[in-house]
Design a protein around this motif. Sequence first.
Motif, short mmCIF file in Angstrom:
data_model
loop_
_atom_site.label_atom_id
_atom_site.label_comp_id
_atom_site.label_asym_id
_atom_site.label_seq_id
_atom_site.Cartn_x
_atom_site.Cartn_y
_atom_site.Cartn_z
N LEU A 24 -1.34 17.88 -1.02
CA LEU A 24 -0.91 17.37 -2.33
C LEU A 24 -1.05 15.86 -2.42
CD1 LEU A 24 2.29 19.45 -3.22
CD2 LEU A 24 0.11 19.41 -4.44
N ARG A 25 -0.80 15.19 -1.31
CA ARG A 25 -0.96 13.73 -1.28
C ARG A 25 -2.39 13.34 -1.62
NH1 ARG A 25 -0.75 11.72 4.48
NH2 ARG A 25 -2.93 12.33 4.32
N ASN A 26 -3.35 14.12 -1.14
CA ASN A 26 -4.75 13.84 -1.48
C ASN A 26 -5.07 14.21 -2.92
OD1 ASN A 26 -5.25 12.98 1.18
ND2 ASN A 26 -5.83 15.02 1.86
N LEU A 27 -4.48 15.30 -3.40
CA LEU A 27 -4.81 15.78 -4.75
C LEU A 27 -4.28 14.87 -5.85
CD1 LEU A 27 -4.23 19.64 -4.41
CD2 LEU A 27 -6.38 18.41 -4.37
N VAL A 28 -3.14 14.20 -5.62
CA VAL A 28 -2.53 13.41 -6.70
C VAL A 28 -3.33 12.17 -7.05
CG1 VAL A 28 -0.19 14.22 -6.24
CG2 VAL A 28 -1.03 12.19 -5.07
N ASP A 29 -4.41 11.92 -6.34
CA ASP A 29 -5.29 10.83 -6.76
C ASP A 29 -5.99 11.17 -8.08
OD1 ASP A 29 -4.76 9.13 -4.63
OD2 ASP A 29 -6.27 10.05 -3.35
N SER A 30 -6.02 12.45 -8.42
CA SER A 30 -6.69 12.88 -9.64
C SER A 30 -5.70 12.88 -10.82
CB SER A 30 -7.27 14.29 -9.46
OG SER A 30 -7.66 14.83 -10.69
N PRO A 31 -6.08 12.32 -11.96
CA PRO A 31 -5.19 12.37 -13.15
C PRO A 31 -4.87 13.79 -13.57
CG PRO A 31 -6.99 10.78 -13.47
CD PRO A 31 -7.32 11.55 -12.22
N LEU A 32 -5.83 14.71 -13.42
CA LEU A 32 -5.58 16.10 -13.80
C LEU A 32 -4.51 16.73 -12.92
CD1 LEU A 32 -6.30 18.50 -15.54
CD2 LEU A 32 -8.17 19.04 -13.96
N ALA A 33 -4.53 16.41 -11.63
CA ALA A 33 -3.51 16.94 -10.72
C ALA A 33 -2.14 16.39 -11.09
CB ALA A 33 -3.86 16.59 -9.28
N ARG A 34 -2.06 15.11 -11.41
CA ARG A 34 -0.77 14.52 -11.81
C ARG A 34 -0.25 15.19 -13.07
NH1 ARG A 34 -3.68 9.77 -10.29
NH2 ARG A 34 -4.07 9.22 -12.46
N SER B 37 5.13 7.82 -3.74
CA SER B 37 4.69 6.43 -3.84
C SER B 37 3.42 6.33 -4.69
CB SER B 37 4.47 5.82 -2.46
OG SER B 37 3.38 6.44 -1.80
N LYS B 38 2.57 7.37 -4.62
CA LYS B 38 1.40 7.40 -5.49
C LYS B 38 1.78 7.73 -6.92
CE LYS B 38 -2.31 8.57 -2.23
NZ LYS B 38 -3.42 9.51 -1.94
N LEU B 39 2.61 8.74 -7.09
CA LEU B 39 2.94 9.21 -8.44
C LEU B 39 3.70 8.16 -9.24
CD1 LEU B 39 3.99 12.93 -7.82
CD2 LEU B 39 1.86 12.09 -8.78
N THR B 40 4.66 7.48 -8.61
CA THR B 40 5.49 6.54 -9.35
C THR B 40 4.77 5.25 -9.70
OG1 THR B 40 6.40 5.75 -7.22
CG2 THR B 40 7.67 7.41 -8.43
N SER B 41 3.52 5.13 -9.26
CA SER B 41 2.71 4.01 -9.72
C SER B 41 2.24 4.22 -11.15
CB SER B 41 1.50 3.81 -8.80
OG SER B 41 1.93 3.52 -7.47
N TYR B 42 2.46 5.44 -11.67
CA TYR B 42 2.08 5.78 -13.05
C TYR B 42 3.34 6.02 -13.87
CZ TYR B 42 -2.36 6.48 -10.70
OH TYR B 42 -3.49 6.30 -9.94
N HIS B 43 3.34 5.49 -15.09
CA HIS B 43 4.56 5.44 -15.89
C HIS B 43 5.17 6.81 -16.14
CE1 HIS B 43 7.46 4.06 -18.83
NE2 HIS B 43 6.98 4.94 -19.70
#
Length: 867
Positions: free
Chosen positions: A455-465, A499-505
Motif C-alpha cells: 500500500l505504501r508503494n500504491l499511494v504514490d498514485s492519485p487514483l489509489a489515494r 506520511s505520504k497521504l497527509t502531504s495531500y489536503h
Amino acid sequence: MLSPNDKKLEKLDPFYRPSVSKQKTSAEIISEARNALRTVRTQRPLTPLEDQRKLFGSASSRTPENRPPSSFSVHASSFESSDSKPISGTRLSPLELKPKAPASPATEEDPCPSFPKPPVDPAKIRRISSARARLFRAASQGALLPDRTLPPTQPKKRVESKETVMMGDSMVKINGIYLPESNAFGHLKSHPLQLTYDGDISEIKEQEVFKGTTPLPSHLRSGGDQGKRCSRASSCPSSSDQSRLDTKAGSKADLQEKDTEIEVNEVFWNTRIIPILRELEKKENIEMLCAACTQLHHTLEEGNMLGNRFKRRTILLKTLYKLVDVGSDLLSLKLAKIILALKVSGKNLLNVCKLIFKISRSEKNDSLIQNDSILESLLEVLRSEGLQANTEAFLYCMGAIKFISGNPGFLNEMIGKGAVEILLNLIKQINEITEKSGTCLPNSGHLLVQMTATLRNLVDSPLARSKLLSISALPQLCTVMGQYTGDKDVCTNIARIFSKLTSYHDCCVALANYSRCYALFLNLINKYQKKQDLVVRIVFILGNLTAKNNQAREQFCREKGSFPTLLSLFHTFYELDLHSRKRVEEGDDRPPARRPPAQAEDVLIKLTRVLANLAIHPRVGPAIAAHPRIVGLLLATLEYKSIDDCEELVINTTATINNLSYYQVKNSVIQDKKLYIAELLIKLLVSNNMDGILEAMRVFGNLSQDHDICDFIVQKNVHKFMIALLDAKHQDICFSACGVLLNLTVDKDKRVILKEEGGIKKLVDCLRDFGPTDWQLACLVCKTLWNFSENITSASSCFGVETTDTLLALLSSFLDEELALDESFDQDLKNYHRLHWETEFKPVAQQLLHRIQRHHTFLEPLPVPSF
C-alpha cells in the motif's frame, strides 16, 4: 488655521501593532497579521531503497529466527501429487442401524419383499456410489436391451438400494431394465470416464470399479431364493423404485445433454490436450516448453477445463510439477500461471506462491512477470482463497506483489485490477478476526508487513489515494496500528503510508477528522521514543495534521499527556544530537550546509514544526510561550546550532519562536528573555542565508514592539541592516523590514534614523514596486511614513522634493484604482484582498495624502508615474 478635520488628523496616534490588552481571535490573527504566525513546511522522511528484495528489509525489527525465510528452494518433489482440500476435523457420530423384520413373502400386495441389508464398508460405499451414478447416466441413454425373462432354473442375485441398481450372475437390472451382465459392462465401457466425487477434489479411478467383467463385491449379492419370487423385474417394483423411475424419466433430457457434454470433453481431451502433454514430456528445449505451456493454458481455457472440477486435473498437475525442476524462470512463471488457474490448495498453493516469490525477487524478471500477466493470478489468490486456511501462502503471494509494486510500471495495472480494494478487504478481515477473538492470527503480523508495504508503494498514485478515501481506509489502518502496537514493522509501514497521504489536503483532512488517531500517535511515540525511523514519521504526520487545521491543533492538545510526550521526545533527541555534534562522518567532503541532516536532527526538525503549528491556536500558543522547558529547549537549540550546521532546524526553531513571540502575555517566557533572544538573532542576520535572515527579521518585528528591544536595535545598528534590506526587491523581506521600521518610528526619538541610508526613498520605492498587488505591504509603508511625518511642517523638508512628488502621485493613483491581482488567485482570495484594500489600505493612504498635501507648497496636478 486648521479645520476640525485637520485637528482630528493631527491628534491621531502613531501606527503600531495592536494593543496587548486586546486578544484577537484565530481568524483575525491569520487574516490580519500576515506572517506574524506561520505554519512551517518540511520535507517528508524518505525511505531508502533496499539493495535486495526480501520479505523483511534490513531495518526490520524481526530477528532471522522469528521470521519466515526469503530464500528457499522449490522442486517438483515439493508438490503433492494429490491436491485435495483439507479434510474436516469434525467427527461424525455413527448412524444407528435398526434392521426391520421382513414382511410375509406370501402377501399379494407385496410379491417382492425387501430384506434388511448388512452394514457396508465406508470405502466401498464411496466406490459404489460413484459406480451407481455412472450406471444411472448409462441407463439414461436409452440404448439398453429390452427386458428378458430369466430361466426359472437360473438363480438371480440382486441388491436393492435407494437408487435401485440390481445385478445378478448373468443379468443386470438398471433402472428397472434387465441386461446381460456382459452387455451392461460393454455399454459402460463406451463411456470411459474417470469418476469424481463433487464434494472432494480427489479422483476415483474408473478401473477400480469397472474393469472388464469384474464381479461385484460379495456384500452386494443376495441369496438365490429371492430371485425365485420375482421372475421379471417389472412384476415386482417397490414403491421407492417406482418414484425413482418417475424422477429419472422427467430428467432424461437433461441427463442426455450432460452425457453428450462428457463425450465432447473426452474428445477434446484426447485430441487437444494429450498432444500438448506429450510435447511437455519430451523436455527438448526451454522455448518449446514455454510455447507448449502457453498453448496448454489457452486450450484449457477454451475447453472450460480450468478450475478444480476438471476430472483429469491430477494427471495434468503431475505433468506440470515435473517441469519445475527444469529451472527456467520464464517456464516456471508459465507453469505457475496454469497451476494457479487449476485452483490448487493446501501445500501446493503454498509452493506455487513460493515459486513466484522466488522469481520476483530479481528485478530483471519484472518484464517476464508483466508479459505473462501473473499479477492477475496472484490477486485472484488473495480474492478467492480463505485467509485463515492459507496464511503462509498469502504471505509469499503478498511478498511477490510487494516486489512488483515497487516497480512504477506496475502501479496502474495493479490499481486497475482492484489491488487497493483487495488489500483493504484483507485488512478488514484481520481486524474483525482480531476483535472477535481478542488475539492476533498466527503469522498475521508477517502478512501485514507485506500488505502495508505494498500500500505504501500504491499511494504514490492519485487514483489509489482516491480509492482509499472512498472506502474509508484510514480508520482501518489506524485500527491495525492499535491492534499491532507491539509490531514495530507494521506500525512503521503504516506511518509511511500516512506520511505520504497527509502531504495531500483531502487525505490530511480525512485523517484529522478521525479523532482516535491522536491518542494512537502519542502512544506510539511513548512506546518507541528512541526508534528514530518510526518516531520521525509520526511527528511528520502530526505536523501535517496541525498545519492548516485549527480543530486538529485543539484535539491534539486535549489528549492526555500530549505536551509531556512532545517535551520528553524533544529532550531525548536534543541530548542525542548534542552528544553526536562532534562526530563527523568519515570521507564527507561536502560543505556542511549541504550535508543531509542526521537522524536526531531530522526528528528535531519535524518536532519544532509541530510546535510552530500548534502555537497558531490562540489558546495553545500562549500556553507554549509560558512553558519554561519548551522555550528553554528552543533557545538552547538556537544557541548551539548554527545555520551552516543544519539550516532547516535553525529556521524551524526561529519560526517557532516567532509564533510564540506574537503573544505578549504577562507570563510569557519569550518576553522575559527577549534581549537574550535578540542576541541570538544577530548571528542569523549576519549570515549569508536569506531564509535565516527573513526569519530573524520576523522575530524582530514582534519583539520591537517593546521599548527595550528598540533600544537594542539602535545600539546594535540593526536598523541600518533593515533599511538596506528594503533594496532586496523581495516582498516578504521588504514587508518584515518595514514592520521593524514601523515599530521604531513609534518612538519620536528614533524617527530621525529613518532618513539614514536613504530609508524614506527606499520605502517609497517599495510602495511603487509592490503596492499595486500587495495591500498589506502598501499599508505598512503608509503607516511608517505617517509616523515619521507626525510633526511635519514642510513635506519637502520631511520627505525631499522628488520623493514627495512621487509619493503624491502614487497615493492619488492608488486611491482611484482597484487592487491588481494575479489571475491565478481564486475568487475567494481576490474578494478577501479587495476588501482589505478598501478597508485597510485606502483609509491610511487617504490620511497620509491629506497630511502631505497640507504641508506641500506645490499643489498643482502632478503626472502619474508609470509602473
